[in-house]
Design a protein around this motif. Structure first.
Motif, PDB file in Angstrom:
ATOM      1  N   TYR A  68      48.860  40.713  31.527  1.00 46.69           N
ATOM      2  CA  TYR A  68      48.375  41.088  32.937  1.00 46.69           C
ATOM      3  C   TYR A  68      50.015  40.899  33.245  1.00 46.69           C
ATOM      4  N   ASP A 178      44.418  44.238  28.491  1.00 43.17           N
ATOM      5  CA  ASP A 178      44.142  44.397  29.939  1.00 43.17           C
ATOM      6  C   ASP A 178      42.654  43.157  29.742  1.00 43.17           C
ATOM      7  N   VAL A 180      40.528  43.307  32.436  1.00 40.73           N
ATOM      8  CA  VAL A 180      39.193  43.921  32.699  1.00 40.73           C
ATOM      9  C   VAL A 180      38.616  44.400  31.962  1.00 40.73           C
ATOM     10  N   ASP A 212      43.866  39.438  42.926  1.00 40.60           N
ATOM     11  CA  ASP A 212      43.239  40.512  42.889  1.00 40.60           C
ATOM     12  C   ASP A 212      42.133  41.093  41.547  1.00 40.60           C
ATOM     13  N   LEU A 213      42.923  40.394  40.579  1.00 39.26           N
ATOM     14  CA  LEU A 213      42.795  40.649  38.956  1.00 39.26           C
ATOM     15  C   LEU A 213      41.294  39.521  38.421  1.00 39.26           C
ATOM     16  N   ARG A 216      38.863  41.704  40.091  1.00 38.05           N
ATOM     17  CA  ARG A 216      38.273  42.986  39.186  1.00 38.05           C
ATOM     18  C   ARG A 216      37.219  42.121  37.770  1.00 38.05           C
TER      19      ARG A 216
END
Length: 291
Positions: A68, A178, A180, A212-213, A216
């Protein structure tokens, strides 16, 4: 009280001990439950499962490579179906790119006068062992050990600092998923997962996975945060325990043992039994393996 360690590595990835020996060390360390979580592979689970003593529980798992914003983010994943097409396809791509990346770093090292051969890196990684087929993952720790052997670094950490760490003269990037999306892949394969060592994200993030990652990832199905980890100091552990509480996920604790590379530290940190039960309750991919 049941002692549970949810993060360990064998020689199938970048640990120094065979899967059977990892189980033996776990028993000697007084553990009751161990997750074998080699990088991007479950290639050592069969051997480990064949050497469980009565009453011991093995959690099939892996540490999934994610990326990320130019940084490495890792996901310790458990009890997923390894034959799930979506997840298996990504793992094959990740393992293939790990090998290509290591070859590129060998080329860069040789250009700078470091006498490291690709053949020796493969030997250290055990990539020729038939029982592991194509499941071995070739990582930078294997290359670091070859650099030490060549006399170009004092130890593995020095090899990273001097040559192959992020931004180093022989560093090369590689494909990773990624985070998420990775959580979604694991959950779709019936597995569950915890964010590995969140205060240690190598690369441009300056060491910490952005909140914030993480939020999610939780929305996508992340079940835990590995707040209790040997690389975390007290302040970092307290912070990530607080994040886990705020987001409604469990706190996991693990040794992240790599055998002699990390001082055989199985059981250094553990996961509370109630947190473990909550973490694995949604899993439908494969069962726990009991001795």
């Amino acid at each position: 009280m049941t002692r549970i360690d949810l993060h360990s590595h064998s020689s199938v990835s970048d640990g120094t001990d065979a899967p059977a020996d990892v189980v033996g060390h776990a028993v000697a360390a007084g553990l009751d439950v161990l997750a074998l979580t080699d990088h991007d592979t479950v290639g050592g689970i069969g051997e480990a499962a064949a050497h469980l003593p009565p009453g011991f529980t093995l959690v099939p798992g892996m540490e999934l490579s994610c990326a990320y914003a130019g940084s490495s983010v890792h996901l310790v994943s458990y009890l997923f179906d390894p034959e799930d097409p979506g997840l298996d396809g990504e793992l094959r791509r990740v393992r293939s790119d790990r090998a290509s990346r290591a070859e590129e770093m060998v080329r860069k090292l040789r250009e700078q006068g470091v006498d490291v051969s690709w053949e020796r890196v493969l030997e250290i990684a055990g990539a020729g062992r038939a029982e592991y087929a194509d499941a071995n993952t070739i990582g930078r720790p294997h290359l670091a050990r070859a650099i030490v052997e060549a006399g170009a670094a004092r130890d593995v950490q020095d090899a990273f600092d001097r040559w192959i760490g992020s931004g180093g003269p022989a560093y090369a990037s590689r494909y990773a998923i990624d985070p998420v999306r990775a959580v979604g892949l694991v959950r779709a394969a019936g597995g569950v997962c915890s964010l590995a060592h969140p205060a240690r994200a190598e690369g441009s993030l300056n060491g910490a996975v952005p909140l914030d990652l993480v939020e999610r990832m939780v929305e996508a199905g992340l079940g835990g945060i590995e707040a209790d980890h040997p690389s975390h100091n007290r302040k970092q552990t307290a912070y990530w325990r607080g994040v886990a509480a705020d987001l409604g996920v469990v706190v996991t604790g693990s040794s992240d043992d790599h055998g002699s590379l990390t001082g055989h530290r199985l059981g250094r940190h553990t996961t509370a039994p109630d947190a473990f039960d909550e973490l694995v309750e949604p899993a439908t991919g494969v069962p726990l393996i009991k001795g």
